[in-house]
Scaffold this motif. Structure first.
Motif, PDB file in Angstrom:
ATOM      1  N   TYR A 162       0.744  -1.348  -0.071  1.00 46.50           N
ATOM      2  CA  TYR A 162      -0.073  -0.016   0.206  1.00 46.50           C
ATOM      3  C   TYR A 162       0.871   1.224  -0.065  1.00 46.50           C
ATOM      4  N   SER A 163       1.968   1.339   0.713  1.00 50.65           N
ATOM      5  CA  SER A 163       2.835   2.472   0.605  1.00 50.65           C
ATOM      6  C   SER A 163       3.614   2.384  -0.648  1.00 50.65           C
ATOM      7  N   ARG A 164       3.973   1.367  -0.834  1.00 50.63           N
ATOM      8  CA  ARG A 164       4.645   1.313  -2.163  1.00 50.63           C
ATOM      9  C   ARG A 164       3.992   1.612  -3.391  1.00 50.63           C
ATOM     10  N   THR A 165       2.513   1.583  -3.343  1.00 48.75           N
ATOM     11  CA  THR A 165       1.543   2.159  -4.535  1.00 48.75           C
ATOM     12  C   THR A 165       1.821   3.653  -4.674  1.00 48.75           C
ATOM     13  N   ILE A 166       2.074   4.275  -3.423  1.00 48.00           N
ATOM     14  CA  ILE A 166       2.101   5.745  -3.336  1.00 48.00           C
ATOM     15  C   ILE A 166       3.498   5.991  -3.791  1.00 48.00           C
ATOM     16  N   THR A 167       4.706   5.210  -3.256  1.00 50.08           N
ATOM     17  CA  THR A 167       6.059   5.746  -3.628  1.00 50.08           C
ATOM     18  C   THR A 167       6.285   5.853  -5.146  1.00 50.08           C
ATOM     19  N   ALA A 168       5.508   4.536  -5.762  1.00 57.72           N
ATOM     20  CA  ALA A 168       5.818   4.243  -7.152  1.00 57.72           C
ATOM     21  C   ALA A 168       5.445   5.543  -7.861  1.00 57.72           C
ATOM     22  N   HIS A 169       4.403   6.334  -7.701  1.00 55.03           N
ATOM     23  CA  HIS A 169       4.160   7.475  -8.317  1.00 55.03           C
ATOM     24  C   HIS A 169       4.810   8.754  -8.024  1.00 55.03           C
ATOM     25  N   ILE A 170       5.665   8.674  -6.819  1.00 59.43           N
ATOM     26  CA  ILE A 170       6.695   9.830  -6.505  1.00 59.43           C
ATOM     27  C   ILE A 170       7.867   9.822  -7.001  1.00 59.43           C
ATOM     28  N   PHE A 171       8.431   8.639  -6.930  1.00 59.86           N
ATOM     29  CA  PHE A 171      10.098   8.569  -7.132  1.00 59.86           C
ATOM     30  C   PHE A 171       9.961   7.798  -8.495  1.00 59.86           C
ATOM     31  N   GLU A 172      11.417   7.777  -9.129  1.00 57.20           N
ATOM     32  CA  GLU A 172      11.419   7.109 -10.283  1.00 57.20           C
ATOM     33  C   GLU A 172      12.818   6.431 -10.314  1.00 57.20           C
ATOM     34  N   SER A 231      11.437  17.474  -7.774  1.00 55.87           N
ATOM     35  CA  SER A 231      10.121  18.259  -7.607  1.00 55.87           C
ATOM     36  C   SER A 231      10.631  19.308  -6.631  1.00 55.87           C
ATOM     37  N   ALA A 232       9.989  20.620  -6.592  1.00 59.71           N
ATOM     38  CA  ALA A 232      10.677  21.578  -6.006  1.00 59.71           C
ATOM     39  C   ALA A 232      10.493  21.339  -4.419  1.00 59.71           C
ATOM     40  N   ASP A 233      11.454  21.632  -3.742  1.00 58.08           N
ATOM     41  CA  ASP A 233      11.446  21.604  -2.199  1.00 58.08           C
ATOM     42  C   ASP A 233      12.407  22.649  -1.337  1.00 58.08           C
ATOM     43  N   PRO A 234      12.061  23.016  -0.385  1.00 55.67           N
ATOM     44  CA  PRO A 234      12.781  24.264   0.308  1.00 55.67           C
ATOM     45  C   PRO A 234      14.326  23.641   0.713  1.00 55.67           C
ATOM     46  N   ALA A 235      14.377  22.281   0.708  1.00 49.44           N
ATOM     47  CA  ALA A 235      15.589  21.652   0.743  1.00 49.44           C
ATOM     48  C   ALA A 235      16.791  22.081  -0.261  1.00 49.44           C
ATOM     49  N   PHE A 236      16.211  22.395  -1.365  1.00 50.07           N
ATOM     50  CA  PHE A 236      17.193  22.846  -2.616  1.00 50.07           C
ATOM     51  C   PHE A 236      17.421  24.215  -2.607  1.00 50.07           C
ATOM     52  N   ASP A 252       9.326   1.526  -6.981  1.00 50.81           N
ATOM     53  CA  ASP A 252       8.641   1.949  -5.801  1.00 50.81           C
ATOM     54  C   ASP A 252       9.722   1.781  -4.528  1.00 50.81           C
ATOM     55  N   THR A 253      10.719   1.064  -4.608  1.00 53.45           N
ATOM     56  CA  THR A 253      11.596   0.685  -3.614  1.00 53.45           C
ATOM     57  C   THR A 253      13.073   1.400  -4.170  1.00 53.45           C
ATOM     58  N   TYR A 254      13.369   1.328  -5.410  1.00 52.87           N
ATOM     59  CA  TYR A 254      14.910   1.679  -5.638  1.00 52.87           C
ATOM     60  C   TYR A 254      14.790   3.011  -6.502  1.00 52.87           C
ATOM     61  N   GLY A 255      13.744   3.719  -6.420  1.00 52.77           N
ATOM     62  CA  GLY A 255      13.764   5.290  -7.030  1.00 52.77           C
ATOM     63  C   GLY A 255      14.731   5.960  -6.159  1.00 52.77           C
ATOM     64  N   ALA A 256      15.173   7.018  -6.939  1.00 53.47           N
ATOM     65  CA  ALA A 256      16.252   7.810  -6.407  1.00 53.47           C
ATOM     66  C   ALA A 256      15.810   8.836  -5.522  1.00 53.47           C
ATOM     67  N   VAL A 257      16.049   9.026  -4.543  1.00 57.97           N
ATOM     68  CA  VAL A 257      15.968  10.091  -3.495  1.00 57.97           C
ATOM     69  C   VAL A 257      17.276  11.324  -3.303  1.00 57.97           C
ATOM     70  N   ALA A 258      16.979  12.401  -2.875  1.00 59.89           N
ATOM     71  CA  ALA A 258      17.900  13.450  -2.928  1.00 59.89           C
ATOM     72  C   ALA A 258      18.508  13.621  -1.563  1.00 59.89           C
ATOM     73  N   ARG A 259      19.897  13.440  -1.465  1.00 58.30           N
ATOM     74  CA  ARG A 259      20.527  13.700   0.041  1.00 58.30           C
ATOM     75  C   ARG A 259      19.999  14.913   0.552  1.00 58.30           C
ATOM     76  N   PRO A 287       8.462  12.814   1.124  1.00 58.67           N
ATOM     77  CA  PRO A 287       8.893  12.123  -0.018  1.00 58.67           C
ATOM     78  C   PRO A 287       9.253  13.439  -1.311  1.00 58.67           C
ATOM     79  N   VAL A 288      10.147  13.254  -1.703  1.00 64.40           N
ATOM     80  CA  VAL A 288      10.545  14.143  -2.770  1.00 64.40           C
ATOM     81  C   VAL A 288      11.389  13.396  -3.945  1.00 64.40           C
ATOM     82  N   GLY A 289      10.725  13.276  -5.200  1.00 67.98           N
ATOM     83  CA  GLY A 289      11.066  12.444  -6.085  1.00 67.98           C
ATOM     84  C   GLY A 289      11.140  12.983  -7.427  1.00 67.98           C
TER      85      GLY A 289
END
Length: 612
Positions: free
Chosen positions: A61-71, A114-119, A209-216, A230-232
């Motif tokens: 169920y969580s992986r269904t969400i992350t699969a649409h945010i991360f690549e 995607s845009a985020d204050p961390a950047f 959904d598992t091995y998508g790239a995240v930003a440090r 999540p930011v992907g």
């Protein structure tokens, strides 16, 4: 698992969740400027999410969400059957050494998070080092990733050794430390070097959904909050989140130009029609997706009929006869233009025994006999017929439909229902009713009480009652410990349980993941039974390096024999599902192994208002 509502109707919690849907406002970024009202896809899932950090989650169920945010680097062709891999953020297919130990891939330039204050106001491009960092996180002891055992099994040079050194020294993970087998050769080129031959490594890369790239920068900007932030680089961004109630994802306004394209088989009429209709359309085609969490089947069913949801994923078994009487869409639904999509899932239902438990675990003949007797006493066909309304087929082995080791003609004791043989096994190994109360005792004379985890919903209660009657018929007593699914899953991973029944979905076409359920290196992850057998470990290690062919299939056949002989899992069935969609939802096709599909559907025409 799927769940059935109690006869009394929806609970107060479900009614409140439904009521909350009508008051949702659309965030400004969800709108499609100059194109009329926003296109919103609304549906519900049955189990609450655990969070959205790819390295920390393992539930579907969580992986269904992350699969649409991360690549990830690769994905599956959305229309191809059988499954076919294709680049996603990679520029072309990988360069692979002859021994399949060195994999070199190039990240396509011009892809942005995607845009985020961390950047700090800057556009942040996806680069090869992001995959190096993301994969290192699986090895970080502090992250405690449930996917570490899979990454460890790949044998990336230097990664497991560094992790072992950190566990010994209790030092923090140094993400700047070079790892021999995981390197960015330049800004866009990633190279992975392995200890052993791994011909199917691309299938791992495609689990976005598992091995998508995240930003440090994001992980470090929100310490301890990666599950909530999540930011992907994917087509959607997290818009709003009410934990265990509602998740809203909005179209990523900064998503790159990506267009509908696929290669269905020439004789695939459905796939060819979808390609002809949508080829060249920019993705995603919807502006927002609202995902409610409604555990009971009755309010999910009613909310779909009342048009509060556009889509019903996995029509509940208790309503399948209303939806598809005699296997055909009900006339009242057909008149509304509702569409039905039926498929055999790439999943397996199973009962798992904790091999570390003093009652059902262990490898002595008596404990093996107890597990096999429980399996023989379990009437899976009755469960399928009564509780599941015929929406499954019996399982004969660990292997899942649509994967390489599945054989529809294979037959084993795993699929048998034989109470007489179960009683004979129990008698032979000393499980007898010594005090005449109708219940068998342990061979040493102690009271024998089985305990199974369960969830507090009507459909699962029906499954439990059938199983409880099966076991009582052979003199075995079982009690249930009720908890929410996420809490039960934590207990499962920690080994704090005796028995539980749940389901496993395949994440890729290869059958190695199912075999991992028996590998000692995957205890605490996919080896839910905590099973340890040297012969099974050898089969897993050998199968990982072999190319597909007769020799590898022989290993899978031997693993089926050992799985049945020791019975750490009782495999019960493979499910059919029927998804329903209102006529304004167009372009849907159920994916096989991948979780992302929202970007491929469209909302055509304004949905009518729900009935008063």
């Amino acid at each position: 698992m799927t769940f059935r509502a109690p006869a009394g109707g929806p609970s107060r919690r479900e009614l409140l969740a439904l009521a909350g849907l009508s008051g949702l406002g659309l965030p400004a970024q969800a709108a499609r400027p100059g194109s009329g009202p926003a296109k919103v896809l609304r549906y519900a899932i049955r189990i609450a999410e655990t969070g959205f950090d790819p390295a920390r989650i393992s539930d579907l169920y969580s992986r269904t969400i992350t699969a649409h945010i991360f690549e990830g680097l690769y994905t599956y062709d959305h229309l191809a059957r059988p499954a076919r891999l294709k680049p996603l953020v990679a520029e072309g297919m990988p360069e692979v050494s002859e021994d399949f130990r060195v994999w070199t891939m190039r990240v396509r330039p011009g892809i942005y998070f995607s845009a985020d204050p961390a950047f700090k106001g800057q556009r942040r491009e996806l680069v090869a080092e992001d995959f190096v960092y993301s994969w290192k996180r699986f090895a970080d002891p502090e992250v405690a990733s449930p996917s570490w055992s899979e990454v460890d099994e790949l044998g990336i040079l230097g990664l497991a050794e560094y992790r072992a050194a950190l566990l010994k020294s209790k030092s923090p993970f140094d993400y700047d430390k070079p790892i021999e087998g995981l390197r960015a050769l330049d800004r866009y080129t990633l190279q992975i070097r392995l200890k052993e031959t791994r011909p199917r490594l691309m299938e791992v890369f495609a689990q976005i959904d598992t091995y998508g790239a995240v930003a440090r920068e994001v992980i470090e900007a929100y310490p301890g909050q990666a599950m909530e932030h999540p930011v992907g680089t994917g087509p959607f961004v997290l818009g709003a989140w009410r934990r265990s109630s509602l998740i809203t994802l909005d179209r990523n306004p900064d998503y790159r130009e990506r267009y509908y394209d696929a290669q269905p088989a020439p004789d695939d009429k459905e796939g060819q029609a979808l390609l002809a209709r949508y080829k060249g359309r920019r993705l995603p085609m919807v502006d927002q997706v609202q995902v409610a969490i409604i555990e009971e089947s009755q309010p999910r069913w009613l909310s779909f009929l009342n048009r509060q949801f556009d889509f019903l994923e996995r029509t509940p078994e208790d309503f399948i006869q209303q939806a598809l009487p005699q296997g055909k869409l009900a006339p009242n639904l057909a008149r509304q233009g509702i569409q039905a999509y039926r498929a055999l899932l790439a999943d397996v239902l199973f009962t798992v025994f904790n091999m570390d438990d003093p009652v059902v675990g262990g490898y002595t003949p008596a404990r093996v006999a107890l597990r096999r007797a429980i399996a023989l006493a379990t009437d899976c066909r009755r469960e399928i017929s009564l509780a599941r309304r015929g929406q499954a087929i019996p399982a004969q082995s660990p292997y899942i439909p649509h994967t390489t080791a599945y054989d529809a003609n294979y037959k084993s004791e795993m699929g048998d229902f034989d109470p007489a043989r179960a009683k004979a096994l129990l008698d032979l190994y000393g499980y007898r009713d010594r005090d005449g109360d109708g219940w068998r005792e342990d061979p040493d004379g102690r009271q024998l009480v089985l305990e199974s985890l369960t969830t507090p919903d009507g459909f699962q209660r029906q499954i439990d009652e059938l199983w409880q009657k099966n076991l009582a018929a052979v003199g075995l007593r079982v009690q249930f410990r009720t908890g929410k699914w996420p809490e039960n899953f934590k207990a499962l991973r920690a080994g704090h349980y005796m028995i539980w029944s749940l389901a496993l979905s395949a994440a890729k076409p290869d059958a190695q993941d199912a075999l991992a359920s028996f590998h000692s290196g995957h205890i605490g992850a996919s080896n839910f039974a905590r099973f340890r057998l040297e012969a099974m470990d050898r089969l897993f290690d050998q199968a990982g390096g072999l190319p597909d062919g007769p020799q590898r299939q022989a290993l899978f056949r031997e693993s089926k024999r050992l799985a049945t002989a020791y019975m750490p899992y009782k495999y019960r069935g493979h499910r059919y599902v029927t998804d329903l969609a209102h006529p304004w939802v167009q372009g849907y096709r159920r994916p096989l192994f991948w979780q992302h599909w929202w970007e491929f559907v469209d909302i055509e025409g304004a949905p009518p208002a729900p009935p008063a």
